[in-house]
Design an enzyme around this catalytic site. Structure first.
Site, PDB file in Angstrom:
ATOM      1  N   ASP A   1       0.870  -1.179   0.000  1.00 45.23           N
ATOM      2  CA  ASP A   1       0.000   0.000   0.000  1.00 45.23           C
ATOM      3  C   ASP A   1       0.912   1.236   0.000  1.00 45.23           C
ATOM      4  OD1 ASP A   1      -2.263   1.734   0.605  1.00 45.23           O
ATOM      5  OD2 ASP A   1      -1.503   1.739   2.667  1.00 45.23           O
TER       6      ASP A   1
ATOM      7  N   ASP B   1      -0.093   5.145   1.097  1.00 43.19           N
ATOM      8  CA  ASP B   1      -0.265   6.076   2.226  1.00 43.19           C
ATOM      9  C   ASP B   1      -0.282   5.338   3.559  1.00 43.19           C
ATOM     10  OD1 ASP B   1      -1.072   8.952   1.102  1.00 43.19           O
ATOM     11  OD2 ASP B   1      -1.904   7.419  -0.221  1.00 43.19           O
TER      12      ASP B   1
ATOM     13  N   ASP C   1      -1.930  -0.535   5.801  1.00 45.60           N
ATOM     14  CA  ASP C   1      -2.268   0.050   7.105  1.00 45.60           C
ATOM     15  C   ASP C   1      -3.757   0.312   7.303  1.00 45.60           C
ATOM     16  OD1 ASP C   1      -2.313   2.210   5.172  1.00 45.60           O
ATOM     17  OD2 ASP C   1      -2.483   3.550   6.901  1.00 45.60           O
TER      18      ASP C   1
HETATM   19 MG    MG Z   1      -2.828   3.194   3.414  1.00 44.73          MG
END
Ligand code: MG
Length: 375
Positions: free
Chosen positions: A122, A124, A324
């Site tokens: 991923d 961000d 996240d």
């Molecule tokens: Mg993310």
């Protein structure tokens, strides 16, 4: 491309039908096929509300979800402030269930012996820190070096909710696969893949004639553009709101909005979507996301890429996904359900996940590469 219209909305049709010969993937993976590209089977069935009936965002849980994703609230539970010591104890307890990927590095490396690692990342909050201005979510030089180094040895893909073009610009590495808009916009390396890959996703547009491209939601582009303009307009008087066009989805960031106005933000987004029953609303870290009602997510994107690379259902392949956010859970679940590989959750606070391992902070991802460079 031809622009056609039907009774619901203009549909962008691709003159070259998507089929397994073109993509080199298994039938069961195809999100769309000739003649049935946007058949009912591709769409999620949602208990959508009746047009014209306004929901209270509190009753739908959106306000609670927005508050729970706020860093300002992470040390609180039911209004009780915990000391940093209590938070540390809770985190250590949580790590018994989700061990640190750093501490378990040797174990992971042992399991990977003799296997091809396929790495999915991923962006961000994973490769870059979460920052106030989403346009400034830059990754560090050590992180970029770490990703570049890994990509020399293993097929590596970035899977983000951002537009593919934007995340590719942030990362700046041509040798990677990029899946933007939560996997609805996939492109392979511009350079020929190295001998560890056998990518077969083919280019279909002028824009990407030097790369490879797959877009299962191209039909939705006019609708997404329309809703982007509507959301910019309806939220223009709320201080701190940022509406981001991510090509096949729209993000409404409320990170910089006064908490008193969060309910208004959620209500405005829901009101706007009343007119778009083929779009749905999901929730990320300090962001509301509008996307097509498609059975397509980051888990599907991982499956698609593995299949495209000829690496799906292979005993000698170990897929690893690092993310996240809630949207990454689809990928964690895909890997866990099939006992295919490992999910690694980047989180500084305890939360339930389908990942196997954890990292506390994005910077921990680059540590091993730093060590390698120092040796
Ligand atoms: Mg993310």
């Amino acid at each position: 491309m031809d622009l056609k219209a039907n009774h619901t909305a203009p549909i962008l049709t691709d003159p070259t039908p998507i089929n397994k010969q073109r993509l080199g993937i298994h039938d069961s993976l195809l999100p769309c096929s000739p003649g049935t590209i946007f058949s009912q089977g591709l769409f999620l069935t949602l208990p959508w509300k009746k047009p014209g009936v306004l929901d209270d965002v509190r009753s739908t849980g959106w306000l609670d979800a927005m508050k729970s994703s706020s860093p300002r609230n992470r040390a609180k539970n039911n209004g009780i402030d915990f000391s940093s010591n209590d938070v540390d104890v809770a985190y250590r307890d949580w790590m018994l269930k989700y061990p640190s990927a750093l501490a378990a590095f040797e174990q992971i490396a042992n399991n990977a012996k003799g296997k091809i690692i396929a790495l999915f990342l991923d962006y961000d909050g994973t490769l870059s820190p979460i920052v106030s201005n989403p346009d400034h979510a830059f990754m560090s030089h050590p992180m970029r070096a770490a990703v570049r180094n890994v990509a020399k040895y293993f097929p590596t893909a970035i899977i983000s909710g951002r537009s593919r073009e934007k995340v590719r610009k942030f990362v700046g590495l041509k040798e990677l696969y990029y899946a933007g808009s939560h996997g609805m916009d996939i492109m392979g390396p511009v350079r020929p893949p190295t001998d560890h890959t056998t990518a077969t996703v083919r280019s279909t547009s002028e824009e990407d004639k030097d790369g490879n491209l797959f877009q299962p939601a191209s039909e939705f582009l006019p609708m997404i553009n329309e809703v982007f303009v509507a959301l910019v307009d309806i939220t223009k008087d709320i201080k701190g709101v940022k509406v981001e066009d991510n090509k096949f989805c729209v993000s409404v960031h409320y990170r910089n909005v006064d908490e008193k106005s969060w309910q208004t933000v959620a209500q405005y987004v829901q009101d706007t979507l009343e007119q778009y029953p083929r779009l749905r609303l999901t929730h990320g870290r300090m962001v509301l996301e509008v996307r097509p009602v498609l059975k397509w997510d980051k888990g599907k994107a991982v499956e698609f890429l593995l299949e495209s690379l000829g690496l799906n259902n292979c005993d000698d392949v170990l897929p690893i996904y690092v993310g996240d956010d809630r949207t990454d859970e689809d990928a964690f679940k895909f890997l866990r359900d099939g006992d295919r590989g490992y999910g690694i959750l980047v989180s500084s606070e305890p939360k339930e996940s389908s990942a196997y391992y954890s990292l506390r902070d994005p910077s921990e991802l680059a540590i091993h590469d730093d060590n390698n460079q120092q040796q």
